[in-house]
Scaffold this motif. Structure first.
Motif, PDB file in Angstrom:
ATOM      1  N   ALA A   1       0.827  -1.211   0.000  1.00 49.81           N
ATOM      2  CA  ALA A   1       0.000   0.000   0.000  1.00 49.81           C
ATOM      3  C   ALA A   1       0.858   1.257   0.000  1.00 49.81           C
ATOM      4  O   ALA A   1       0.446   2.297  -0.544  1.00 49.81           O
ATOM      5  CB  ALA A   1      -0.926  -0.006   1.215  1.00 49.81           C
TER       6      ALA A   1
ATOM      7  N   LEU B   1      -5.311   4.964  -1.934  1.00 52.42           N
ATOM      8  CA  LEU B   1      -6.554   4.208  -2.117  1.00 52.42           C
ATOM      9  C   LEU B   1      -7.276   4.645  -3.388  1.00 52.42           C
ATOM     10  O   LEU B   1      -7.686   3.809  -4.202  1.00 52.42           O
ATOM     11  CB  LEU B   1      -7.459   4.416  -0.893  1.00 52.42           C
ATOM     12  N   SER B   2      -7.416   5.950  -3.577  1.00 51.93           N
ATOM     13  CA  SER B   2      -8.089   6.457  -4.774  1.00 51.93           C
ATOM     14  C   SER B   2      -7.288   6.139  -6.029  1.00 51.93           C
ATOM     15  O   SER B   2      -7.843   5.787  -7.070  1.00 51.93           O
ATOM     16  CB  SER B   2      -8.295   7.968  -4.656  1.00 51.93           C
TER      17      SER B   2
ATOM     18  N   PHE C   1      -4.929  -2.265  -4.794  1.00 48.11           N
ATOM     19  CA  PHE C   1      -6.168  -1.663  -4.303  1.00 48.11           C
ATOM     20  C   PHE C   1      -6.642  -2.353  -3.027  1.00 48.11           C
ATOM     21  O   PHE C   1      -6.997  -1.691  -2.042  1.00 48.11           O
ATOM     22  CB  PHE C   1      -7.235  -1.746  -5.392  1.00 48.11           C
TER      23      PHE C   1
ATOM     24  N   CYS D   1      -4.584  -1.459  -0.113  1.00 51.57           N
ATOM     25  CA  CYS D   1      -4.865  -0.103   0.373  1.00 51.57           C
ATOM     26  C   CYS D   1      -6.099  -0.059   1.273  1.00 51.57           C
ATOM     27  O   CYS D   1      -6.306   0.933   1.982  1.00 51.57           O
ATOM     28  CB  CYS D   1      -5.048   0.859  -0.799  1.00 51.57           C
ATOM     29  N   TRP D   2      -6.915  -1.119   1.249  1.00 45.32           N
ATOM     30  CA  TRP D   2      -8.061  -1.160   2.160  1.00 45.32           C
ATOM     31  C   TRP D   2      -7.607  -1.101   3.608  1.00 45.32           C
ATOM     32  O   TRP D   2      -8.352  -0.624   4.478  1.00 45.32           O
ATOM     33  CB  TRP D   2      -8.886  -2.427   1.930  1.00 45.32           C
TER      34      TRP D   2
ATOM     35  N   LYS E   1      -5.613   0.821   4.755  1.00 41.06           N
ATOM     36  CA  LYS E   1      -5.422   2.217   5.131  1.00 41.06           C
ATOM     37  C   LYS E   1      -6.714   2.877   5.603  1.00 41.06           C
ATOM     38  O   LYS E   1      -6.677   3.965   6.179  1.00 41.06           O
ATOM     39  CB  LYS E   1      -4.872   3.008   3.937  1.00 41.06           C
ATOM     40  N   ILE E   2      -7.829   2.230   5.339  1.00 38.49           N
ATOM     41  CA  ILE E   2      -9.122   2.855   5.650  1.00 38.49           C
ATOM     42  C   ILE E   2      -9.246   3.221   7.131  1.00 38.49           C
ATOM     43  O   ILE E   2      -9.603   4.361   7.459  1.00 38.49           O
ATOM     44  CB  ILE E   2     -10.287   1.939   5.198  1.00 38.49           C
TER      45      ILE E   2
ATOM     46  N   GLY F   1      -7.571   6.453   5.598  1.00 40.89           N
ATOM     47  CA  GLY F   1      -7.954   6.267   4.212  1.00 40.89           C
ATOM     48  C   GLY F   1      -9.423   6.534   3.955  1.00 40.89           C
ATOM     49  O   GLY F   1      -9.816   6.820   2.820  1.00 40.89           O
TER      50      GLY F   1
ATOM     51  N   SER G   1     -10.281   9.752   2.152  1.00 42.50           N
ATOM     52  CA  SER G   1     -10.214   9.718   0.691  1.00 42.50           C
ATOM     53  C   SER G   1     -11.542   9.249   0.111  1.00 42.50           C
ATOM     54  O   SER G   1     -12.037   9.802  -0.878  1.00 42.50           O
ATOM     55  CB  SER G   1      -9.079   8.786   0.248  1.00 42.50           C
TER      56      SER G   1
END
Length: 606
Positions: free
Chosen positions: A220, A372-373, A412, A415-416, A418-419, A423, A426
């Motif tokens: 990520a 993430l985006s 992708f 990167c979840w 990071k939520i 995240g 974003s």
């Protein structure tokens, strides 16, 4: 190729470095330092991380965008909207069309979510380099935040004036920047030539095999090296494919030298892992550190500018294709059609950037929300490309696109993670334009359904009878409509109920074409002193309807349009009604003189 043509070609390459590669070109400032917050900078780990960065740049940027995406175009343009326009003609089922359209909506929204974080992390990461200047080591984080805020404010306030003149300097500045990246990194690479072993994908594989758990988290942050890679395709219509690819060849080698130079520097300075980029130059050329710091800030401003201009351009496409409300648009260049200014969007982005700065306070923490985006947009690009190659029966490219898409999806999903750490901001920011798009498109459908149009044949019959009565008003009147098969009720109300028929009447329809640029228009007779003017502009065109009217020797006296009063008990449709009331009218969007406009009120219940 003549000498003059060669010079022009090389100038386009330099310009592409300023317009296209600002974002990805500033990634070396923070990427390696952020990744090494999770991994101890051992000799083996440095080789493995560099290998991951190398192959991310190769697969996601060079292959997915540089080769595959840029090969897909109609007339040299690029971007998510272009992919959707290329794919739609192959789709026969309404459900498939809806799914692809939704993917396009999400892609536009993710671009805006990414556009908020790009200036925040880029500018703040550069400003944080001030803390390495002798005597400024104790500079407080609060002061650094205010400096970053001041730089951001200047960036957004100059948008209204347009960046055409400033943009001419972007290319040369980025050329200097990439040379600084290459020279600084190259010096330490020459001290540790074994660092080139990291070019082997075996090191990347070994890292994933040895650290199956943490490698998913590290991916990520590794993705940060590729942020901005989507600009290779998105800006193709402005720069051309060949200058962009030549520019990427130069930028790629400069980036590799920078990352590998930082890695080589860390082999002998492992304690500098928190900020290897600035530590490298602070150690190498302490007397030039401040100029390099100022250059890095300039480069991050250029990176942010490219993202802001990109958002303006994409939203203009969305407005002209009627999936987004009309906002007041200012054209800041008579020559560059892509240079526009949308005030409300500009200040929305500014306040979001400032919010992100003061919420996260450090570039390292901002990285927890970044990527993430980007990964989502790259995944959507990969999916759309794979489908297009499949329909075009280019199965080799399709198979490579599928592999690239799987890689994008892997990033992708990583990167979840990071939520929970920020995240979600974003996603929240991206959800705002997505909500507006969905609400606006569905609201427009319901509004059109509630305003029952008049059958075209019935209208023409009644018009012929009314016109023969001879009670005409002197001059030419324009009436705007959306479709050719039905006539809006307000036109029938104006002509037959209110008895307003001019000597010459023209129904005007603007239908955005699937082409990017170019404007065509046709005049079709409908009856005595009644014509249908159909204008088909490209979805990236800066349309001036009055110019077309003058070319056809039409000098209108008055312009009629439908002005809806929306009534609803549903909260969502109330929001839609509010958006419609705050947005410029359809005719105002195309800059008609206000003294000629007459809105015919219609009450609509939805």
């Amino acid at each position: 190729m003549t000498f003059k043509e060669r010079i022009k070609s090389e100038m386009m390459v330099i310009k592409s470095l300023g317009v296209v590669y600002g974002d990805i070109g500033t990634s070396p400032i923070y990427t390696l330092g952020i990744v090494l917050l999770l991994i101890k900078p051992t000799h083996e780990a440095i080789f493995q991380i560099l290998s991951l960065i190398t192959w991310t740049l190769i697969l996601l940027v060079t292959v997915q965008y540089g080769w595959l995406a840029t090969s897909l175009s109609k007339r040299g343009e690029g971007g998510t909207v272009v992919l959707v326009q290329l794919l739609l003609p192959y789709l026969k089922q309404a459900k498939a069309v809806a799914i692809v359209s939704v993917l396009g909506f999400i892609g536009i929204s993710l671009l805006i979510g990414d556009g908020v974080i790009t200036p925040a992390i880029s500018i703040l990461s550069a400003v944080e380099g001030i803390a390495l200047i002798p005597g400024y080591e104790t500079t407080s984080k609060t002061l650094l935040l205010f400096i970053a805020t001041a730089v951001t404010f200047v960036l957004f306030i100059v948008q209204k004036r347009g960046i055409e003149k400033v943009a001419s300097a972007f290319g040369p500045v980025m050329v200097i920047w990439f040379f600084v990246l290459g020279l600084g990194g190259g010096y330490y690479v020459l001290q540790h030539l074994e660092i080139f072993k990291a070019l082997s994908p075996v090191y990347a594989y070994e890292f994933i095999a040895q650290h199956p758990g943490i490698s998913f988290i590290v991916l990520a942050d590794v993705l940060l090296c590729a942020t901005g890679g989507e600009a290779l395709y998105a800006d193709m219509g402005h720069m051309g494919r060949l200058p962009i690819l030549k520019g990427w060849l130069f930028a790629f080698f400069a980036l590799i030298l920078s990352y590998y130079g930082q890695g080589a520097f860390l082999l002998s300075h492992p304690k500098s892992a928190s900020s290897p980029f600035f530590e490298l130059y602070h150690t190498l050329v302490p007397s030039l550190y401040i100029p390099i710091l100022l250059l890095s800030i300039a480069a991050t401003v250029i990176a942010s500018q490219a993202m802001i201009s990109g958002i303006f351009s994409v939203l203009y496409q969305a407005m002209t294709t009627r999936i987004f409300p009309h906002f007041n648009v200012k054209y800041t260049s008579d020559e560059l059609r892509s240079q526009i200014y949308v005030g409300s969007v500009n200040w929305f982005l500014f306040f979001c950037v400032i919010f992100m700065l003061f919420t996260f306070k450090e570039s390292a923490k901002l990285a927890s929300a970044y990527g993430l985006s980007v990964a989502g947009a790259m995944s959507i690009t990969g999916i759309l490309m794979s489908m297009i190659f499949m329909f075009q029966k280019k199965y080799f490219k399709m198979s490579i696109a599928v592999v690239a898409t799987l890689v994008s999806l892997t990033f992708f999903v990583s990167c979840w993670l990071k939520i929970p750490n920020g995240g979600y901001w974003s996603l929240i920011i991206a959800s705002i334009p997505l909500f507006i798009v969905v609400l606006y498109t569905q609201g427009q459908k319901r509004l059109y359904t509630s305003l029952v149009p008049v059958d075209k044949d019935l209208f023409l019959t009644e018009y012929a009878q009314s016109y023969k009565q001879g009670n005409h008003i002197f001059g030419t009147a324009l009436f705007f409509a959306r479709r050719t098969d039905h006539i809006p009720a307000y036109i029938a109300k104006t002509m037959f109920q209110n008895g307003i028929i001019y000597d010459y009447n023209i129904i005007v329809i603007i239908q955005t074409s699937s082409e990017s640029y170019g404007i065509t228009s046709t005049m079709t007779p409908l009856g005595e002193a009644l014509d249908l003017l159909t204008i088909r502009p490209g979805y990236m065109e800066k349309l001036n309807v009055e110019t077309i009217l003058r070319e056809k020797h039409i000098n209108e006296r008055v312009i009629f349009y439908g002005d809806e009063e929306i009534v609803s008990s549903n909260i969502f449709w109330k929001i839609f009604a509010m958006i419609k009331s705050l947005s410029p009218t359809f005719v105002s969007f195309y800059n008609f003189p206000y003294e000629k406009l007459i809105g015919v009120a219609r009450r609509a219940e939805i």
